[in-house]
Design an enzyme around this catalytic site. Structure first.
Site, PDB file in Angstrom:
ATOM      1  N   PHE A 137      41.331  33.422  38.300  1.00  0.00           N
ATOM      2  CA  PHE A 137      41.695  33.819  36.691  1.00  0.00           C
ATOM      3  C   PHE A 137      41.688  35.276  36.515  1.00  0.00           C
ATOM      4  O   PHE A 137      40.895  35.937  37.261  1.00  0.00           O
ATOM      5  CB  PHE A 137      40.459  33.429  35.853  1.00  0.00           C
ATOM      6  CG  PHE A 137      40.727  33.707  34.441  1.00  0.00           C
ATOM      7  CD1 PHE A 137      41.469  32.641  33.624  1.00  0.00           C
ATOM      8  CD2 PHE A 137      40.011  34.889  33.887  1.00  0.00           C
ATOM      9  CE1 PHE A 137      41.508  33.018  32.510  1.00  0.00           C
ATOM     10  CE2 PHE A 137      40.038  35.298  32.589  1.00  0.00           C
ATOM     11  CZ  PHE A 137      41.201  34.259  31.851  1.00  0.00           C
ATOM     12  N   ASP A 222      40.293  41.751  42.222  1.00  0.00           N
ATOM     13  CA  ASP A 222      40.084  41.672  40.976  1.00  0.00           C
ATOM     14  C   ASP A 222      38.669  41.607  40.699  1.00  0.00           C
ATOM     15  O   ASP A 222      37.988  40.385  40.835  1.00  0.00           O
ATOM     16  CB  ASP A 222      40.621  40.281  40.053  1.00  0.00           C
ATOM     17  CG  ASP A 222      40.267  40.057  38.722  1.00  0.00           C
ATOM     18  OD1 ASP A 222      39.354  40.689  38.228  1.00  0.00           O
ATOM     19  OD2 ASP A 222      41.040  39.424  38.059  1.00  0.00           O
ATOM     20  N   LYS A 251      34.824  43.903  31.899  1.00  0.00           N
ATOM     21  CA  LYS A 251      33.575  43.198  31.507  1.00  0.00           C
ATOM     22  C   LYS A 251      32.255  44.103  31.544  1.00  0.00           C
ATOM     23  O   LYS A 251      32.016  44.851  30.713  1.00  0.00           O
ATOM     24  CB  LYS A 251      33.383  41.876  32.433  1.00  0.00           C
ATOM     25  CG  LYS A 251      34.534  40.750  31.995  1.00  0.00           C
ATOM     26  CD  LYS A 251      34.044  39.517  32.251  1.00  0.00           C
ATOM     27  CE  LYS A 251      34.905  38.434  31.865  1.00  0.00           C
ATOM     28  NZ  LYS A 251      35.865  37.881  32.603  1.00  0.00           N
TER      29      LYS A 251
END
Ligand SMILES: *Cc1c(COP(=O)(O)O)cnc(C)c1O
Length: 398
Positions: A137, A222, A251
């Site tokens: 993702f 990532d 995040k």
């Protein structure tokens, strides 16, 4: 028009229908959040791995308030004080010399990594393909959903950008087979988050590093979910003893404020030049003040140690529950990024946890994901385990 001031009704009428929330949260402190009726919940979602130092940490709040009252935004056409300080800190954590580009979200950070890889590849042998992993993702922009190796995120949004090739996670041969004379980079999560909290094997990440060295490819990580201390080291790849050529962050970086970044190591730190990439808000003094405070809190409160300690307790206790309940098939993850894999869809279990006051959400259909703040206390961890055990004891798996 509408007469109501009820946020739930307003949401239902005016917010684009991309999420289906079922709880109105109005306050947070530490590892806890409260709903509009004053009921408290232990927050093992932390805003999806965002509230890294818990809700409303006094030092984080103070740093943001001070900066908001001093200078909020002037654009990147001028030097400001916090961005460069934060960049220096991040490069120090990254472990090798480099430069940082600031943006506002994870998808945008990955978009930047993709542009960086293309610019580097196109000027190094006309290469532009990026190999990404199935079940990964990487976010919701067009390039990011294309990088994301799951068709459910891509369906209906065709035509997708070109230049992405998929391989199987934890399968080095599959990656090797996907390499062509157009390959520029490999993009991977050290622990797949949305994909169900699936850690890479050490052999896989070390193998990717060797493969990239051998074929002169960029190894891009990532780190949007597994970075910023979540797995017990500053970056997920570091716990594997592997160095990234570049990585993305978002995040947890701002502890609740929207900030993303990519860090470019020595191989790619001089690739971008004025005019080739930009962001109006990127490196904003307020979000950078928040990120500086988050790093300071993680350091001063020795939270990486806490992640390792509490993470181990949680894993051990969850494994003990697994031994009692055959429908718990696996407990996996690292540090405070944990997944409890059920042999059936996890939505119902998620609802049962919520009813008893624990927020921990289902992902990848049958996995309960746990991402508490890094400063969770042993007492809060014990309470969460007690709720989890209570729910497991009463849970009917069908
Ligand atoms: C959440 C996430 C993203 C996307 O971040 P946004 O801020 O929602 O754009 C990208 N990669 C990973 C690994 C993520 O977990």
């Amino acid at each position: 028009m509408t007469n109501t001031t009820d946020p739930v009704q307003l949401h239902k009428q005016f917010i684009v229908n991309t999420y289906a929330p079922n709880l109105l949260l109005t306050r947070g402190k530490g590892c806890r959040v409260w709903d509009a009726d004053g009921r408290s919940y232990l927050d093992f979602l932390a805003g999806i791995a965002v509230a890294q130092v818990g809700h409303c940490h006094p030092k984080l709040v103070a740093a943001i308030q001070k900066q908001v009252a001093t200078l909020m935004h002037v654009s990147n056409l001028y030097y400001t004080e916090n961005g460069p300080k934060l960049a220096a800190k991040l490069v120090e954590k990254f472990g090798v010399p480099g430069r940082v580009f600031f943006c506002n979200s994870g998808a945008e950070a990955n978009e930047g990594l993709i542009k960086l890889a293309r610019l580097w590849g196109n000027t190094n042998g006309g290469r532009y393909e990026i190999i990404t992993m199935r079940n990964s993702f990487h976010g919701r922009t067009l390039a990011a959903i294309t990088a994301t190796g799951q068709t459910k995120y891509q369906k209906g949004f065709e035509p997708l950008p070109q230049g992405f090739v998929y391989a199987d996670y934890n399968n080095l041969e599959s990656v090797r087979a996907a390499i062509t004379d157009k390959t520029a980079a490999i993009l991977v999560e050290a622990i797949q988050g949305e994909g169900g909290v699936v850690p890479a094997t050490p052999e896989f990440l070390r193998g990717l590093r060797e493969l990239c060295n051998e074929k002169n490819l960029l190894l891009l990580f990532d780190e949007v979910q597994c970075g910023m201390g979540r797995t017990g080291s500053w970056f997920g790849f570091q716990s594997y003893g592997v160095q990234a050529d570049a990585c993305s962050l978002a995040k947890g970086l701002g502890g609740g404020l929207p900030i993303g970044a990519f860090i470019a190591g020595p191989k790619v730190s001089e690739v971008l030049h004025p005019g080739q990439h930009a962001s109006t808000f990127g490196g904003n003094p307020v979000t950078c003040a928040a990120a500086l405070a988050v790093i300071d809190i993680i350091e001063k409160e020795r939270l990486l140690d806490n992640v390792a300690r509490v993470g181990e307790t949680l894993q051990n206790e969850l494994r003990a529950l697994q031994a009692e309940h055959p429908w718990i098939v696996e407990v996996r993850g690292r540090g405070l990024m944990l997944g409890v894999v059920l042999n059936h869809p996890a939505k119902r279990f998620e609802k049962e946890l919520l009813a008893k006051g624990l927020i921990a959400i289902a992902t990848a259909d049958n996995v309960i994901r746990m991402l508490p703040p890094l400063n969770i206390t042993p007492a809060d961890a014990r309470e969460a385990l007690r709720i989890f055990a209570d729910v497991a004891a009463a849970h009917i798996s069908e």
